[in-house]
Design an enzyme around this catalytic site. Structure first.
Site, mmCIF file in Angstrom:
data_model
loop_
_atom_site.group_PDB
_atom_site.id
_atom_site.type_symbol
_atom_site.label_atom_id
_atom_site.label_comp_id
_atom_site.label_asym_id
_atom_site.label_seq_id
_atom_site.Cartn_x
_atom_site.Cartn_y
_atom_site.Cartn_z
ATOM 1 N N GLY A 227 0.900 -1.097 -0.094
ATOM 2 C CA GLY A 227 0.199 0.292 -0.296
ATOM 3 C C GLY A 227 0.940 1.287 0.089
ATOM 4 C CB CYS A 283 3.948 0.231 -6.786
ATOM 5 S SG CYS A 283 3.365 -2.052 -7.759
ATOM 6 C CD GLU A 384 2.309 5.496 -6.257
ATOM 7 O OE1 GLU A 384 2.216 5.688 -4.538
ATOM 8 O OE2 GLU A 384 2.770 4.586 -6.089
HETATM 9 P P1 NAD Z 1 -3.715 2.034 1.099
HETATM 10 O O1 NAD Z 1 -2.275 2.354 2.392
HETATM 11 O O2 NAD Z 1 -4.131 3.350 1.374
HETATM 12 O O3 NAD Z 1 -4.359 1.081 1.572
HETATM 13 C C1 NAD Z 1 -3.600 -0.432 1.373
HETATM 14 C C2 NAD Z 1 -4.234 -1.531 2.351
HETATM 15 O O4 NAD Z 1 -3.957 -1.294 4.348
HETATM 16 C C3 NAD Z 1 -5.845 -1.442 2.120
HETATM 17 O O5 NAD Z 1 -6.696 -2.653 2.761
HETATM 18 C C4 NAD Z 1 -6.403 -0.691 3.650
HETATM 19 O O6 NAD Z 1 -7.525 -1.145 4.435
HETATM 20 C C5 NAD Z 1 -5.507 -0.527 4.721
HETATM 21 N N1 NAD Z 1 -4.921 0.437 5.594
HETATM 22 C C6 NAD Z 1 -5.451 1.696 5.747
HETATM 23 N N2 NAD Z 1 -4.868 2.033 7.102
HETATM 24 C C7 NAD Z 1 -4.636 1.039 7.547
HETATM 25 C C8 NAD Z 1 -3.998 1.009 8.773
HETATM 26 N N3 NAD Z 1 -3.954 1.993 9.137
HETATM 27 N N4 NAD Z 1 -3.747 -0.023 9.233
HETATM 28 C C9 NAD Z 1 -3.857 -1.113 9.200
HETATM 29 N N5 NAD Z 1 -3.869 -0.966 7.441
HETATM 30 C C10 NAD Z 1 -4.518 -0.131 6.924
HETATM 31 O O7 NAD Z 1 -2.935 1.713 -0.148
HETATM 32 P P2 NAD Z 1 -4.308 1.480 -1.754
HETATM 33 O O8 NAD Z 1 -4.313 2.891 -1.820
HETATM 34 O O9 NAD Z 1 -5.036 0.331 -1.107
HETATM 35 O O10 NAD Z 1 -3.074 0.683 -2.516
HETATM 36 C C11 NAD Z 1 -2.139 2.088 -3.300
HETATM 37 C C12 NAD Z 1 -0.708 1.554 -2.964
HETATM 38 O O11 NAD Z 1 -0.347 0.515 -2.792
HETATM 39 C C13 NAD Z 1 -0.136 2.926 -3.284
HETATM 40 O O12 NAD Z 1 1.113 3.213 -3.141
HETATM 41 C C14 NAD Z 1 0.896 1.879 -4.753
HETATM 42 O O13 NAD Z 1 2.137 1.943 -5.346
HETATM 43 C C15 NAD Z 1 1.060 0.901 -3.635
HETATM 44 N N6 NAD Z 1 1.598 -0.610 -4.339
HETATM 45 C C16 NAD Z 1 2.536 -1.054 -4.423
HETATM 46 C C17 NAD Z 1 3.280 -2.679 -4.657
HETATM 47 C C18 NAD Z 1 4.806 -2.790 -5.021
HETATM 48 O O14 NAD Z 1 4.537 -3.583 -5.098
HETATM 49 N N7 NAD Z 1 4.892 -2.942 -4.616
HETATM 50 C C19 NAD Z 1 1.875 -3.591 -5.749
HETATM 51 C C20 NAD Z 1 0.671 -2.630 -5.242
HETATM 52 C C21 NAD Z 1 0.404 -1.227 -4.778
#
Ligand code: NAD
Length: 490
Positions: A227, A283, A384
């Site tokens: 994330g 990403c 990003e």
């Molecule tokens: P996000 O961080 O908003 O959410 C990801 C997950 O975290 C969700 O399930 C969300 O419910 C959970 N979450 C949010 N706050 C939390 C907390 N305080 N405690 C525990 N869990 C919590 O990310 P997103 O918007 O869903 O995804 C996009 C991001 O993911 C982008 O930055 C992208 O680049 C990254 N990403 C990285 C890869 C990689 O392999 N490096 C792959 C895909 C996506």
């Protein structure tokens, strides 16, 4: 409306004890299409207890038996892939042609992780003749897997595959915007005959919800997270109290470096493809297109020409190249960055708005967008966006290309295009990124480690390396003589 009123805990489908039913929005219409059970703290507690109870027997099960179950899962997954792709597209709006290709290849990854389940061997360490020293590998325990909405099935696979192969048990908390396919995945684990509690799936909110409870739970040994960086920081703070271990797959702002001697057409195919794939929500996108000055104007022209060819439309239509953004907040974020780019003085040469027409009204669509005359210090080059926005930045020579590529807080992926082998080696070795592609792009396979440096994360997924964060090293030293000198004899 499709109903998903149950969580998957301890091998059973149960209603949430302290959660709620939440509507999942179809981003192509902006209207709800499914109603899904979200768990709360009590549900996470039940899931973690189930995973803890299952951990002992699962971790002691011979690796080849765990492998056999993972292979059954792979078979079930392969059969379900077309339907999984359709559901994932409905839930997050990614064009079906992309989802089919992605999800259609996942069974290979499940087979890969199955193949690793009986290879967690340690090593013997030569010291002195009097002892035998050796290591064994032990699974770290219960894993909390927290996934994003852009690639829900792939993110779950990249965590559950190595965790289960290592002998860990799992509680999966998918993103609130895209919970459906993770519940479908639970059905496949059930079908494959995994013991109760080995895999549990609890959709829910992140901050203040199931995600936060999972990270805080003392029964969870490790968090595998994909994330955003800001979320990762909150998770690290929350998990510090119970000394969680972490793998973090975070964002990227990949440099796609194109030298004047590159095969121009191939480079344009890759660079334009990766700028707008997943409607920009990946990403690994080459979001910063660094182009050597002699071919810069031609590249801007080519990006503009190709952007006009992108068919934006309903994601389930086979002809559609690019669907909508996955949710309303992401659309607003992308549009706000387009305004920021214009204010910063970048030249908007294509797109920048929502496409017109009644057919797309209500959906979270945005045009493929091209900015030229971008400087690397602009926010659209540093932050990003996660939307289909390509930022074309000119450079003069190799040193400047490397400096620009590395002038970023991120370090996930990068691309280099040149016909000069020496330059390819020099530049690719200097770029600070977990993965560099030369004369290709977004070439991702189960057997090649993937992950970031700098603020793109910790640890690797895929490859044999993926198992490491799920295993502890246990060292044993055995005396061959059994003799131990009296320390107080003299
Ligand atoms: P996000 O961080 O908003 O959410 C990801 C997950 O975290 C969700 O399930 C969300 O419910 C959970 N979450 C949010 N706050 C939390 C907390 N305080 N405690 C525990 N869990 C919590 O990310 P997103 O918007 O869903 O995804 C996009 C991001 O993911 C982008 O930055 C992208 O680049 C990254 N990403 C990285 C890869 C990689 O392999 N490096 C792959 C895909 C996506």
């Amino acid at each position: 409306m499709v109903e998903y009123p149950h969580l998957f805990i301890n091998g059973a489908w149960v209603p949430p004890v302290d959660g709620e039913l939440v509507e999942s929005i179809d981003p192509s219409t902006g209207r709800p299409w499914a109603r899904v059970a979200f768990g709360g703290a009590g549900d996470i507690d039940a899931a973690v207890r189930a995973a803890r109870a299952a951990f002992g027997p699962w971790s002691r099960r011979p690796g080849h038996e765990r492998a056999a179950l993972l292979r059954k899962l792979a078979v079930a997954y392969e059969a379900a892939a077309p339907e999984l792709a359709r559901l994932e597209t409905t839930d997050n709006g990614r064009a079906l042609r992309e989802t089919k290709a992605d999800v259609g290849g996942h069974a290979n990854s499940w087979y890969w992780y199955a193949s690793l389940a009986d290879k967690n061997s340690g090593r013997t360490i030569p010291i002195e003749d009097a002892v035998l020293a050796f290591t064994t590998r032990k699974p770290v325990g219960v894993v909390g897997a927290i996934t994003p909405w852009n690639v829900p099935l792939m993110s779950a696979l990249w965590k559950l595959g190595p965790a289960l192969a290592a002998g860990c048990t799992v509680v999966l908390k998918p993103a609130e915007h895209t919970p459906v396919t993770s519940l479908e995945l639970a059905r496949l684990f059930e079908q494959a005959g995994f013991p109760p509690g080995v895999v549990n799936v609890v959709p829910g909110w992140g901050a203040g919800g199931a995600g936060e409870s999972l990270v805080a739970h003392p029964g969870v040994n490790k968090i595998a997270f994909t994330g955003e960086g800001a979320t990762a920081r909150a998770i690290l703070r929350n998990g510090a109290e119970t000394f969680k271990r972490f793998t973090l797959e975070l964002g990227g702002k990949a440099p796609h470096v194109i030298f004047a001697d590159a095969d121009f057409d191939a480079a344009m195919n890759a660079a334009t493809g990766s700028a707008w794939a997943l409607c920009g929500q990946s990403c690994a996108l080459g979001a910063r297109v660094l182009v050597q000055r002699p071919i810069y104007a031609r590249a801007v022209e080519e990006f503009t020409r190709r952007a006009a060819r992108v068919r934006v439309g309903p994601p389930l239509h086979e002809a559609t190249h690019m669907g909508p953004q996955a949710h309303a907040e992401q659309l607003a974020k992308t549009l706000s960055y387009i305004e920021i780019g214009k204010r910063e003085g970048a030249e908007l040469v294509f797109g920048g708005a929502r496409p017109g027409g009644d057919a797309l009204a209500g959906g979270f669509y945005v045009q493929p967008t091209v900015f030229a005359s971008v400087r690397n210090d602009m926010r659209i080059a540093r932050e990003e966006i996660f939307g289909p926005v390509a930022a074309l930045i000119p450079f003069d020579d190799e040193d400047e290309a490397v400096a620009l590529a590395n002038d970023s807080s991120y370090g996930l992926t990068a691309g280099v295009w040149t016909q000069d082998v020496g330059r390819a080696l020099r530049v690719s070795s200097q770029i600070e990124a977990g993965m560099v592609w030369v004369n290709t792009y977004r070439y991702i396979r189960w057997s090649t480690p993937y992950g970031g440096v700098k603020q793109s994360g910790w640890g690797r997924e895929n490859g044999t390396e993926a198992l490491e964060p799920y295993l502890d090293v246990h060292t044993t030293i055995i005396s061959k003589t059994g003799k131990f000198a009296d320390p107080y004899a003299t």
